[in-house]
Design an enzyme around this catalytic site. Structure first.
Site, PDB file in Angstrom:
ATOM      1  NE  ARG A 237    -143.255   6.234 -27.179  1.00 46.05           N
ATOM      2  CZ  ARG A 237    -142.105   6.591 -26.618  1.00 46.05           C
ATOM      3  NH1 ARG A 237    -142.001   7.768 -26.011  1.00 46.05           N
ATOM      4  NH2 ARG A 237    -141.063   5.800 -26.655  1.00 46.05           N
ATOM      5  CG  ASP A 261    -140.624  15.935 -26.414  1.00 46.90           C
ATOM      6  OD1 ASP A 261    -140.209  16.643 -27.349  1.00 46.90           O
ATOM      7  OD2 ASP A 261    -139.986  14.949 -25.984  1.00 46.90           O
ATOM      8  CD  GLU A 266    -143.912  11.532 -31.822  1.00 44.70           C
ATOM      9  OE1 GLU A 266    -142.785  11.028 -31.983  1.00 44.70           O
ATOM     10  OE2 GLU A 266    -144.416  11.707 -30.701  1.00 44.70           O
ATOM     11  CG  HIS A 285    -140.468  11.873 -29.313  1.00 44.14           C
ATOM     12  ND1 HIS A 285    -141.345  10.868 -29.592  1.00 44.14           N
ATOM     13  CD2 HIS A 285    -139.815  11.474 -28.184  1.00 44.14           C
ATOM     14  CE1 HIS A 285    -141.239   9.909 -28.689  1.00 44.14           C
ATOM     15  NE2 HIS A 285    -140.310  10.259 -27.815  1.00 44.14           N
TER      16      HIS A 285
HETATM   17  C1  DGY Z   1    -137.801   6.938 -25.223  1.00 40.34           C
HETATM   18  O1  DGY Z   1    -136.660   6.605 -24.904  1.00 40.34           O
HETATM   19  O2  DGY Z   1    -138.792   6.200 -25.120  1.00 40.34           O
HETATM   20  C2  DGY Z   1    -137.942   8.300 -25.820  1.00 40.34           C
HETATM   21  O3  DGY Z   1    -139.252   8.750 -25.777  1.00 40.34           O
HETATM   22  C3  DGY Z   1    -137.463   8.239 -27.254  1.00 40.34           C
HETATM   23  O4  DGY Z   1    -138.342   7.466 -28.012  1.00 40.34           O
END
Ligand code: DGY
Length: 326
Positions: A237, A261, A266, A285
């Site tokens: 994250r 990513d 975001e 992402h």
């Molecule tokens: C997750 O599944 O946590 C991916 O990062 C998509 O948010």
């Protein structure tokens, strides 16, 4: 009257066909959940929410007196204030177990792209700059036989380790809350403290869940510990990284490049300084975003939702204390 469900930023709506005619679904996409009046109105009746990255905090819960379950269509659940939900007996669920290979492919893909400058050299070809033999200007760095340091050796982290070790003969170092014996046995992964990992790795891949302990885990001090030839990869994250420190590290050539990513905000703003660096590979992402995997996640999210609404224990309950029993 039918029982109300909110579908929030939920793309593969065909998964909701599992719900029967006892339920009525109201769809919300791209709204501000703090201010959208139709959404706030729907919350008053909603017994379940299924969707992606909805911040479920005290304020939202106060608008939703009938809410029983929030089913995340993601494996991450940092958007859920679990203490507040548990206090009110609201269950939270996620979608692990169906997206690890897909996410590991994407994260290993951006790692390779940054090391071998794939996106940058794609532009070079398409812009008509490939007019003679290559020079050192286009050379890159190897991935195979290098050291891959993985921070966060959960399911996705160890699936990345598998690719690195079995596919690319990489030496695997890892740092995690607890030892991952399976990864040690299968991928010869070596547990080490964070600083050792940062100093010794050629690739630092950040994969922990976002928690108070991992917020801003990587900042100025950590970038300075990395090798100048290191590629930094973030597939967790955005808030696990101090982005200003990353920008400084790139400006001062303290690292070779980065593959990202995820971002603090975001979608990332098109004028964000991180987007100015040719040696930073960026994706929006996309970790789990393939047709096959998104469908599995959507179906699992709806399965969890349905269990929670019909008094059964959802398979992927993240706050078991909120479950009142069958
Ligand atoms: C997750 O599944 O946590 C991916 O990062 C998509 O948010």
């Amino acid at each position: 009257m039918k029982r109300k469900i909110i579908a929030y930023n939920f793309v593969l709506t065909e998964a909701l066909e599992q719900l029967d005619d006892r339920f009525e679904v109201e769809y919300f996409d791209g709204i501000n959940p703090k201010t959208d009046s139709a959404f706030l109105d729907a919350l008053k009746q909603a017994e379940g929410i299924v969707g992606l990255a909805l911040p479920v905090d005290k304020e939202l819960l106060e608008h939703a007196p009938l809410l029983k379950i929030v089913s995340n269509n993601s494996t991450g659940f940092n958007n859920l204030s679990l203490d507040e939900m548990t206090k009110r007996g609201v269950m939270g669920t996620n979608t692990p177990g169906v997206l690890e290979d897909t996410t590991a492919d994407a994260i290993f893909g951006i790692l390779l792209a940054a090391a071998r400058r794939i996106a940058e050299l794609d532009h070079f070809v398409k812009a008509g700059h490939w007019t003679g033999h290559l020079t050192t200007e286009q050379y890159a760095i190897d991935v195979h036989h290098k050291t891959l340091g993985i921070i966060g050796m959960g399911r996705i982290g160890s699936t990345i380790a598998k690719r690195g070790h079995l596919g690319f003969d990489m030496k695997i170092l890892y740092h995690n809350r607890s030892r991952n014996i399976e990864a040690e046995e299968k991928y010869d992964a070596t547990y080490c403290d964070l600083d050792t990992l940062l100093k010794k790795s050629d690739f630092v891949c950040l994969m922990p869940p976002l928690t108070p302990e991992t917020e801003n885990l990587i900042g100025e001090r950590e970038f300075k510990l990395m090798k100048n030839s290191c590629v930094f990869v973030n597939g967790s994250r955005g808030k696990t990284v101090d982005e200003s420190a990353l920008i400084e590290a790139l400006r001062n050539k303290e690292i070779y490049g980065a593959a990202l990513d995820v971002y603090r905000i975001e979608p990332i703003n098109e004028n964000h300084p991180l987007l100015q660096f040719p040696n930073v590979v960026t994706t929006p992402h996309i970790g789990s975003s393939t047709f096959e995997t998104e469908l599995k996640m959507a179906n699992l999210a709806v399965e969890n939702l349905l269990a929670g609404l019909t008094g059964k224990r959802p398979k992927n309950l993240v706050n078991p204390e909120a479950f009142k029993g069958e």
